[in-house]
Structure formats: structure tokens, C-alpha cells
Motif scaffolding. Structure first.
Motif, PDB file in Angstrom:
ATOM      1  N   ALA A  18       0.831  -1.217   0.085  1.00  0.00           N
ATOM      2  CA  ALA A  18      -0.154   0.071  -0.065  1.00  0.00           C
ATOM      3  C   ALA A  18       0.878   1.123  -0.008  1.00  0.00           C
ATOM      4  CB  ALA A  18      -0.845  -0.106   1.171  1.00  0.00           C
ATOM      5  N   HIS A  94      -4.213   4.500   2.934  1.00  0.00           N
ATOM      6  CA  HIS A  94      -3.904   3.303   3.198  1.00  0.00           C
ATOM      7  C   HIS A  94      -2.446   3.119   3.608  1.00  0.00           C
ATOM      8  CE1 HIS A  94      -7.563   1.305   1.976  1.00  0.00           C
ATOM      9  NE2 HIS A  94      -7.680   2.202   0.892  1.00  0.00           N
ATOM     10  N   GLU A 108      -0.729 -10.476   1.780  1.00  0.00           N
ATOM     11  CA  GLU A 108      -0.018  -9.372   1.332  1.00  0.00           C
ATOM     12  C   GLU A 108       1.567  -9.548   0.601  1.00  0.00           C
ATOM     13  OE1 GLU A 108      -0.620  -5.095   2.847  1.00  0.00           O
ATOM     14  OE2 GLU A 108       1.463  -5.782   3.692  1.00  0.00           O
ATOM     15  N   SER A 183      -2.357  -2.324  -5.729  1.00  0.00           N
ATOM     16  CA  SER A 183      -3.437  -1.375  -5.139  1.00  0.00           C
ATOM     17  C   SER A 183      -4.363  -1.356  -6.469  1.00  0.00           C
ATOM     18  CB  SER A 183      -2.577   0.075  -5.134  1.00  0.00           C
ATOM     19  OG  SER A 183      -3.615   0.936  -4.689  1.00  0.00           O
TER      20      SER A 183
END
Length: 256
Positions: A18, A94, A108, A183
Motif C-alpha cells: 500500500a 492506506h 500481502e 493497489s
């Protein structure tokens, strides 16, 4: 090769996807300034060079007020720069979230590895520098809504994503490409992803198109099917197959 006026292309080691996505977009904003030196840019923005350097590598994220001030100053220095504060602020929110290393979501990390595999495995070598500009092919994609303002907003978002990916690739910023694709896979609708991917394929950037579509590789089954259907309706059957294959576990069959 580093971008014009760039003091360093590497991100801070603590950047999560992010923050990388926000930082990549922030770099594009700053690089639009006519000054070539970071020191001159910092002076014009009325911030210390060390602060701008920390913003550039993602070590620090400005407050909403500071980002707005920087955004307005950049646009004063380069009047042709479009208003992108709303999108930058969404990414900034974010990016500004602090996470404990022990609590970092495993998904992630998987998303980063998946995108890295895309970038290294693609036979088209998507991360070579390419100065060609994207041509808009969004007319071949179904509009997200009947209203003209909605359609214009969708085109702006997809256009920003396409430009950001191409700019990061041209700068040799592979991690930036990964972060932007990750993203975008979370922020864009299926129609917007389809439009952006179509633009990338049509403008000779198939590797970036793959990175964008597979940036959210661990999306759920229903989400995957909806994206695949959207791609098929747009005539992107090969890309739909790519998305479906990526959703399958190793061995080619989904576990019962």
C-alpha cells in the motif's frame, strides 16, 4: 535508469504494498515539476530536502494537509498537471496505516510474490524501458454507467493507472509496478480493470496488462469469475483464461 531529478529509485525497506503504491504515485506528481533537482523542488514546495527525500522513498507519509499543500504547489509550478488529490489521498490513507511486523497479513506477502513472478516470467519482458505512450482503447469496453460524468470519472481512474504503470516501468521501478498493480486490483471495479488492461495490451504493454490483472491473484472465487466474465464480454478471452488459471491451485484443479 533513475527518473529525471530522482535521488534514488529504491523504496524504504519498511514499505508494504500500500505504501509502495502511494509512493509511486507521489513520485509521479513530484516528477511533473519543471525543476530537475530535488533540492530546487523542495525549496519551491517550502519543505526541507530531507523531508522530501523521506517522502520519495516512502519512509514518511505526509499528513492530509501537507499532501494537499504539496499537490497545490506542484500544480502551480506545472499548470498542465491534472487534479489528482482525491486519488492520492485515498492511497495516502492506506499508506499511513502502521502495522506491526508480526501482524503483517500473509496474503500481502503472497501478492508481492505473485506479481514478482508475473514480472520475471512474462516472455514479453514487461519491465524494459518503453517510452511509447498508451493509446486509449476504452471505447471497446462497456461503460461502467450511463451517466457521462460517471464514464469520465472511470476513464480518468483507468488512465491514471495506465500512466502510472508505464511511468514506473520506464523508470525501471519494478517494485513500483508491483505496488501499483496490487493497489489497482483492490481499488478499481472489474470494468475499470478490464478497461485499463485493454489499454495496456493495445498500446504494446502486455506484461503490464498481465501484472494488472494478476495483481489481485488471491481474489475470491466469485470475484475471479466476475472479472473473467467482464473480460470475456470485452473480447479479452485470453486474458479471462489467464485470470481463471491463476486462481487455480498448483496441479490445475481446485481442491474440493
Amino acid at each position: 535508469m533513475a527518473a529525471r531529478g530522482q535521488v534514488g529509485s529504491a523504496y524504504w525497506d519498511g514499505c508494504n504494498p500500500a505504501r509502495q503504491a502511494y509512493t509511486a504515485r507521489f513520485r509521479i506528481l513530484i516528477s511533473a515539476m519543471p525543476m530537475e533537482k530535488q533540492g530546487a523542488r523542495a525549496s519551491y514546495l517550502d519543505i526541507p530536502l530531507s523531508t522530501l527525500s523521506n517522502y520519495w522513498i516512502g519512509r514518511r507519509v505526509p499528513s492530509a494537509a501537507d499532501l494537499a499543500a504539496i499537490h497545490d504547489a506542484v500544480r502551480r509550478s506545472a499548470p498542465g498537471v491534472p487534479d489528482q488529490l482525491e486519488h492520492l489521498e485515498r492511497l495516502r490513507k492506506h499508506a499511513a496505516v502502521r502495522r506491526n511486523a508480526s501482524a503483517e497479513p500473509q496474503q500481502e506477502c503472497s501478492n508481492i510474490r505473485a506479481a514478482e513472478q508475473i514480472s520475471t516470467a512474462s516472455p514479453t519482458r514487461p519491465f524494459q524501458s518503453d517510452s511509447s505512450a498508451p493509446s486509449s482503447q476504452s471505447g471497446t469496453i462497456p461503460a461502467a454507467g450511463p451517466a457521462h460524468d460517471r464514464h469520465s470519472g472511470d476513464e480518468e481512474k483507468t488512465g491514471e493507472t495506465v500512466r502510472a504503470l508505464i511511468t514506473a516501468q520506464s523508470a525501471g521501478d519494478r517494485r513500483g509496478v508491483i505496488g501499483i498493480a496490487w493497489s489497482a486490483s483492490k481499488a478499481l471495479t472489474h470494468e475499470e480493470l478490464c478497461t485499463a488492461a485493454a489499454d495496456l495490451y493495445a498500446s504494446g504493454h502486455p506484461g503490464l496488462g498481465e501484472a494488472l490483472l494478476l495483481g489481485g491473484r488471491e481474489r475470491g472465487h466469485e470475484d475471479t469469475m466476475r472479472l473473467a466474465i467482464t473480460l470475456i464480454r470485452a473480447g479479452l478471452t485470453d486474458q479471462a483464461e489467464l485470470v481463471l488459471r491463476a486462481a487455480l491451485p498448483r496441479g490445475g484443479r481446485r481442491q474440493p
